[in-house]
Design a protein around this motif. Structure first.
Motif, PDB file in Angstrom:
ATOM      1  N   ASP A  11     -44.155 119.822  26.810  1.00  0.00           N
ATOM      2  CA  ASP A  11     -45.327 120.395  26.306  1.00  0.00           C
ATOM      3  C   ASP A  11     -45.142 120.922  24.837  1.00  0.00           C
ATOM      4  O   ASP A  11     -45.535 121.246  24.572  1.00  0.00           O
ATOM      5  CB  ASP A  11     -45.377 121.826  27.462  1.00  0.00           C
ATOM      6  CG  ASP A  11     -45.101 122.629  27.411  1.00  0.00           C
ATOM      7  OD1 ASP A  11     -44.270 122.777  26.650  1.00  0.00           O
ATOM      8  OD2 ASP A  11     -45.488 123.530  28.095  1.00  0.00           O
ATOM      9  N   LYS A  12     -44.072 120.548  25.047  1.00  0.00           N
ATOM     10  CA  LYS A  12     -43.796 120.939  23.448  1.00  0.00           C
ATOM     11  C   LYS A  12     -44.111 119.877  22.473  1.00  0.00           C
ATOM     12  O   LYS A  12     -43.459 118.437  22.598  1.00  0.00           O
ATOM     13  CB  LYS A  12     -42.865 121.431  22.331  1.00  0.00           C
ATOM     14  CG  LYS A  12     -41.529 121.491  23.794  1.00  0.00           C
ATOM     15  CD  LYS A  12     -40.022 122.333  22.641  1.00  0.00           C
ATOM     16  CE  LYS A  12     -38.755 121.658  22.893  1.00  0.00           C
ATOM     17  NZ  LYS A  12     -38.730 122.200  24.052  1.00  0.00           N
ATOM     18  N   LYS A  13     -44.298 119.062  21.077  1.00  0.00           N
ATOM     19  CA  LYS A  13     -44.855 118.477  20.050  1.00  0.00           C
ATOM     20  C   LYS A  13     -42.797 117.484  19.851  1.00  0.00           C
ATOM     21  O   LYS A  13     -41.462 118.216  20.068  1.00  0.00           O
ATOM     22  CB  LYS A  13     -45.266 118.641  18.212  1.00  0.00           C
ATOM     23  CG  LYS A  13     -46.039 118.236  18.181  1.00  0.00           C
ATOM     24  CD  LYS A  13     -46.431 119.156  17.120  1.00  0.00           C
ATOM     25  CE  LYS A  13     -45.994 118.666  16.093  1.00  0.00           C
ATOM     26  NZ  LYS A  13     -46.395 119.127  13.736  1.00  0.00           N
ATOM     27  N   ALA A  14     -43.188 116.219  20.184  1.00  0.00           N
ATOM     28  CA  ALA A  14     -41.562 115.288  19.713  1.00  0.00           C
ATOM     29  C   ALA A  14     -40.785 115.388  18.832  1.00  0.00           C
ATOM     30  O   ALA A  14     -39.710 115.235  19.041  1.00  0.00           O
ATOM     31  CB  ALA A  14     -42.501 114.086  20.794  1.00  0.00           C
ATOM     32  N   ALA A  15     -41.685 115.258  17.768  1.00  0.00           N
ATOM     33  CA  ALA A  15     -41.146 114.678  16.775  1.00  0.00           C
ATOM     34  C   ALA A  15     -40.418 115.362  15.569  1.00  0.00           C
ATOM     35  O   ALA A  15     -39.069 114.778  15.390  1.00  0.00           O
ATOM     36  CB  ALA A  15     -43.017 114.623  15.612  1.00  0.00           C
ATOM     37  N   PRO A  16     -40.395 116.477  15.952  1.00  0.00           N
ATOM     38  CA  PRO A  16     -39.356 118.123  14.964  1.00  0.00           C
ATOM     39  C   PRO A  16     -38.496 117.286  16.306  1.00  0.00           C
ATOM     40  O   PRO A  16     -37.580 117.578  15.691  1.00  0.00           O
ATOM     41  CB  PRO A  16     -39.927 118.819  15.760  1.00  0.00           C
ATOM     42  CG  PRO A  16     -41.498 118.742  15.260  1.00  0.00           C
ATOM     43  CD  PRO A  16     -41.493 118.075  16.244  1.00  0.00           C
ATOM     44  N   VAL A  17     -38.127 117.222  17.066  1.00  0.00           N
ATOM     45  CA  VAL A  17     -37.194 117.338  18.456  1.00  0.00           C
ATOM     46  C   VAL A  17     -36.532 115.967  17.507  1.00  0.00           C
ATOM     47  O   VAL A  17     -35.325 115.662  17.790  1.00  0.00           O
ATOM     48  CB  VAL A  17     -37.093 117.780  19.893  1.00  0.00           C
ATOM     49  CG1 VAL A  17     -35.876 116.974  20.501  1.00  0.00           C
ATOM     50  CG2 VAL A  17     -37.739 118.892  20.208  1.00  0.00           C
ATOM     51  N   LEU A  18     -37.701 114.915  17.821  1.00  0.00           N
ATOM     52  CA  LEU A  18     -36.732 113.602  17.058  1.00  0.00           C
ATOM     53  C   LEU A  18     -35.861 113.530  16.173  1.00  0.00           C
ATOM     54  O   LEU A  18     -35.279 112.572  15.658  1.00  0.00           O
ATOM     55  CB  LEU A  18     -37.664 112.656  17.091  1.00  0.00           C
ATOM     56  CG  LEU A  18     -38.689 112.196  18.682  1.00  0.00           C
ATOM     57  CD1 LEU A  18     -39.713 111.520  18.680  1.00  0.00           C
ATOM     58  CD2 LEU A  18     -37.907 111.102  19.830  1.00  0.00           C
ATOM     59  N   LEU A  19     -37.122 114.501  14.992  1.00  0.00           N
ATOM     60  CA  LEU A  19     -35.816 114.522  13.824  1.00  0.00           C
ATOM     61  C   LEU A  19     -34.273 115.110  13.485  1.00  0.00           C
ATOM     62  O   LEU A  19     -33.591 114.474  13.291  1.00  0.00           O
ATOM     63  CB  LEU A  19     -37.113 115.442  12.994  1.00  0.00           C
ATOM     64  CG  LEU A  19     -36.232 115.449  11.626  1.00  0.00           C
ATOM     65  CD1 LEU A  19     -36.452 114.271  10.140  1.00  0.00           C
ATOM     66  CD2 LEU A  19     -37.827 116.305  10.138  1.00  0.00           C
ATOM     67  N   GLU A  20     -34.474 115.991  14.557  1.00  0.00           N
ATOM     68  CA  GLU A  20     -33.335 116.560  14.470  1.00  0.00           C
ATOM     69  C   GLU A  20     -32.069 115.945  15.440  1.00  0.00           C
ATOM     70  O   GLU A  20     -31.499 115.860  14.585  1.00  0.00           O
ATOM     71  CB  GLU A  20     -33.908 118.020  15.784  1.00  0.00           C
ATOM     72  CG  GLU A  20     -32.532 118.902  15.513  1.00  0.00           C
ATOM     73  CD  GLU A  20     -33.411 120.278  16.461  1.00  0.00           C
ATOM     74  OE1 GLU A  20     -34.021 120.668  17.039  1.00  0.00           O
ATOM     75  OE2 GLU A  20     -31.206 120.572  17.399  1.00  0.00           O
ATOM     76  N   CYS A  21     -32.693 115.229  15.978  1.00  0.00           N
ATOM     77  CA  CYS A  21     -31.950 114.187  16.883  1.00  0.00           C
ATOM     78  C   CYS A  21     -31.557 113.097  16.394  1.00  0.00           C
ATOM     79  O   CYS A  21     -29.884 112.507  16.242  1.00  0.00           O
ATOM     80  CB  CYS A  21     -32.328 113.744  18.756  1.00  0.00           C
ATOM     81  SG  CYS A  21     -32.718 114.257  19.412  1.00  0.00           S
ATOM     82  N   VAL A  22     -31.670 112.443  15.027  1.00  0.00           N
ATOM     83  CA  VAL A  22     -31.354 111.411  14.407  1.00  0.00           C
ATOM     84  C   VAL A  22     -30.983 111.999  13.660  1.00  0.00           C
ATOM     85  O   VAL A  22     -30.132 111.074  12.850  1.00  0.00           O
ATOM     86  CB  VAL A  22     -33.182 110.758  14.347  1.00  0.00           C
ATOM     87  CG1 VAL A  22     -34.014 111.435  12.640  1.00  0.00           C
ATOM     88  CG2 VAL A  22     -33.506 108.926  14.899  1.00  0.00           C
ATOM     89  N   LYS A  23     -31.362 112.852  12.826  1.00  0.00           N
ATOM     90  CA  LYS A  23     -30.239 113.734  11.852  1.00  0.00           C
ATOM     91  C   LYS A  23     -28.740 113.404  12.214  1.00  0.00           C
ATOM     92  O   LYS A  23     -27.845 112.714  11.911  1.00  0.00           O
ATOM     93  CB  LYS A  23     -30.309 114.874  11.217  1.00  0.00           C
ATOM     94  CG  LYS A  23     -31.545 115.026  10.939  1.00  0.00           C
ATOM     95  CD  LYS A  23     -31.889 116.366  10.452  1.00  0.00           C
ATOM     96  CE  LYS A  23     -33.452 116.286   9.407  1.00  0.00           C
ATOM     97  NZ  LYS A  23     -33.391 117.851   8.617  1.00  0.00           N
ATOM     98  N   ARG A  24     -28.859 113.880  13.345  1.00  0.00           N
ATOM     99  CA  ARG A  24     -27.336 113.612  13.765  1.00  0.00           C
ATOM    100  C   ARG A  24     -26.355 112.345  13.967  1.00  0.00           C
ATOM    101  O   ARG A  24     -25.329 112.223  14.180  1.00  0.00           O
ATOM    102  CB  ARG A  24     -26.916 114.538  15.609  1.00  0.00           C
ATOM    103  CG  ARG A  24     -27.394 116.499  14.982  1.00  0.00           C
ATOM    104  CD  ARG A  24     -26.632 116.789  16.445  1.00  0.00           C
ATOM    105  NE  ARG A  24     -27.788 117.283  16.904  1.00  0.00           N
ATOM    106  CZ  ARG A  24     -28.719 118.010  17.241  1.00  0.00           C
ATOM    107  NH1 ARG A  24     -29.208 117.016  18.610  1.00  0.00           N
ATOM    108  NH2 ARG A  24     -29.458 118.875  17.578  1.00  0.00           N
TER     109      ARG A  24
END
Ligand code: F6R
Length: 593
Positions: A11-24
């Motif tokens: 139930d959380k926003k995906a974009a901040p998580v995607l951003l974190e993952c893509v930085k790695r």
């Protein structure tokens, strides 16, 4: 290259998580970045540039929706622009795709799709994919079937993540000759190009095979299907790397952290001796060894040649993986082809592995668990370097060397050398303490245009690796040369503007290399000597000496002697204002031929 991620969160926003993952995943490419989520329509933010710069401009995390896909790009077709950045959508903006790989037949497909009325916005090969999926969905197939049909039309390599507004709550991934893994928590599902990308979110990892399709489904979780569309039960691996192992830990750059982690990486790899002994027992009746690798791993292979030929009476070849297909005719079942690849995903090396598998026995020396090379080779030895994020290989190189030393020692039954090998991590620790001296040398030479690195025997590949590191992260032209070869041509280039790094450990080649040092000094060259602190020639006024212990003899010099050369390149890079973790035009994992 490129890196892809997809996720469905509870139930959380995906974009901040995607951003974190893509930085790695930024080590895989940093020409552009983009994120798309399905909301009322496809919400899309993308642009050319490094992730932090694009994020500052567009605020990438600020996109609604609890699921989505993201991409970092290493350009192959089409220069870095916003239009060429991923994700790419279909004509009606209902399907969104991120892609890693190369579509070889994209021109024919694009022409065909244009004739059918599809509108293209970019110059990329990737953009044919959403349009192909659109074509099949328009014909009445569901998303899964349309992705399958579209990928059947593609020639080349791909790992994809796709969603469509017409089938909410679903992301589909599929792969051929490009890496893709899936991960899951109780109610959160992921796919990504590699494990470190999602390690902070989950350590439950599923490795996928070519042709397999992974479906992240809000209701059904992670489902994997084979080429025929049958559900396959996949093992969930629990990965014990911590996210901190993949982060900077107080160092300015990953590369510096990884250089300092090298004694541990070598110790950990040497602890894998039992694993290597087991492989040695399995590979009896070998009459010839052929090493195959690229770049830094190729240099590790060259050290392997000098080592095996010193310890055993057996012919050793070393072939660049990109050249292997043109020279593989003499392989047979008595040949062991050793493929060295830290990533286990390098396209040239994988292609060689497939050729070698048909004719000979194969052994892959790999750092990344579950990577493609580990699944395809007859035998596997892991280096235990942990995740390497800096684009320039450092700790994986010394770990590869540690594996090669163990392998040669066990194959030649010269176990008495193990004691000597086990001292190496301590010697590396002492060398790391010389960093301040190396920083001043780096500042003195940071503005020169050309460098030569010279060495003989075991030190020749070390010189080549030193030159490669310098080229990669400082953009200074450098050549690694056999010291004795200089007089056959390149000596003409030597003058007081071309410094020479001389690798001169004590041993058989020592005196002759010192004569070559004298030759270049006589032509005005400044010398940076890496060798015994007791050497008179190296202690002369016109030499900057990085003095190492006398006990490090030639045969065991390859691992410790590369450390000062890595530090020299790193500090020149920083002094020039370059980011050594992300050198231009390069990517960590080269998944195209
Ligand atoms: C240089 C470097 C590359 C790699 C080469 C092979 O610092 O990292 O030259 O060594 O691309 O990569 P792997 O070992 O993953 O096959």
């Amino acid at each position: 290259m490129c890196g892809i991620v997809g996720c469905i969160l509870n139930d959380k926003k995906a974009a901040p998580v995607l951003l974190e993952c893509v930085k790695r995943l930024e080590y895989r490419g940093y020409d552009s970045v983009g994120i798309a989520t399905p909301y009322n329509e496809i919400e899309l933010k993308k642009d050319k540039g490094k992730i932090d710069d694009v994020d500052q401009k567009l605020n990438l995390g600020d996109i609604p929706g609890n699921m989505g896909i993201a991409h970092v790009r290493w350009a192959t077709h089409g220069i870095p622009t916003r239009e060429n950045s991923h994700p790419h959508n279909d004509c009606k903006n209902r399907i969104s795709v991120v892609h890693n790989g190369i579509i070889e037949n994209y021109k024919e497909l694009k022409d065909e799709l244009i004739r059918e009325g599809h509108l293209f916005k970019s110059e990329t090969d990737t953009e044919v994919i959403p349009h192909l999926i659109e074509r099949y969905m328009d014909e009445g197939h569901d998303l899964e079937e349309s992705v399958r049909k579209a990928t059947n039309d593609l020639q080349g390599s791909f790992a994809l993540a796709v969603f469509s507004l017409d089938e909410p709550g679903k992301i589909i991934g599929i792969l051929k000759d490009s890496p893709l893994i899936a991960g899951k928590n109780e109610s959160e599902y992921f796919l990504a190009s590699d494990v470190p990308a999602i390690l902070k979110q989950t350590n439950n990892i599923i490795y996928l095979k070519d042709g397999e399709m992974v479906i992240l489904d809000e209701k059904e979780g992670v489902v994997v299907k084979d080429v025929e569309g049958n559900v396959v039960e996949k093992e969930v691996h629990i990965i014990d790397w911590t996210p901190e192992m993949a982060e900077k830990g107080g160092y300015d750059h990953f590369m510096l952290k990884e250089i300092h982690e090298q004694p541990k990486a070598v110790r950990d790899t040497l602890m894998g001796a039992e694993e290597i002994k087991k492989v040695v027992k399995e590979i009896k009746s070998i009459k010839r060894i052929c090493f195959v690798a690229c770049g830094t791993s190729y240099h590790a292979s060259l050290i392997g040649k000098y080592l095996f030929e010193s310890l055993m009476d057996i012919p050793i070849d070393v072939v660049l993986a990109s050249e292997f297909e043109y020279s593989a005719n003499t392989l047979n079942q008595e040949t062991l082809v050793i493929l060295i690849t830290q990533s286990g995903e390098t396209a040239d090396t994988l292609k060689s592995l497939r050729i070698a598998n048909k004719k000979s026995k194969t052994l892959a020396i790999v750092n990344v668990l579950g990577s493609r090379a580990t699944r395809e080779a007859d035998h596997v030895i892991y280096t235990h370097a942990g995740p390497e994020i800096g684009v320039a290989a450092t700790k994986t190189y010394v770990s590869q060397l540690a594996c090669i030393y163990l392998l040669a020692i066990y194959m030649s039954k010269k176990e008495e050398l193990l004691e000597r090998l086990n001292q190496i991590p301590e010697e590396m620790e002492k060398i790391l303490k010389k960093e301040d001296q190396i920083i001043s040398i780096a500042h003195k030479y940071k503005d020169v245009q050309d460098f030569f690195f010279i060495g003989r025997g075991f030190s020749y590949p070390t010189a080549m690796e030193g030159a490669l590191k310098l080229k990669e992260i400082t953009y200074i032209h450098a050549e690694g040369y056999a010291a004795g070869e200089l007089k056959h041509g390149p000596l003409a280039l030597i003058d007081d503007e071309v410094p020479v790094v001389a690798v001169v450990p004590p041993g058989k080649s020592h005196d002759k290399t010192l004569s070559n040092v004298e030759e270049v000094r006589a032509r005005g060259a400044h010398v940076i000597g890496v060798g015994s602190k007791k050497d008179d020639v190296l202690r002369s006024e016109t030499v900057d000496l990085i003095g190492l212990d006398d006990e490090i003899d030639e045969m065991f010099s390859a691992i410790p002697y590369i450390v000062p050369l890595q530090l020299l390149s790193y500090h020149i890079s920083v002094a020039k204002g370059i980011d050594p973790d992300k050198p231009k035009n390069l990517a960590k994992c080269v998944t195209v031929e």
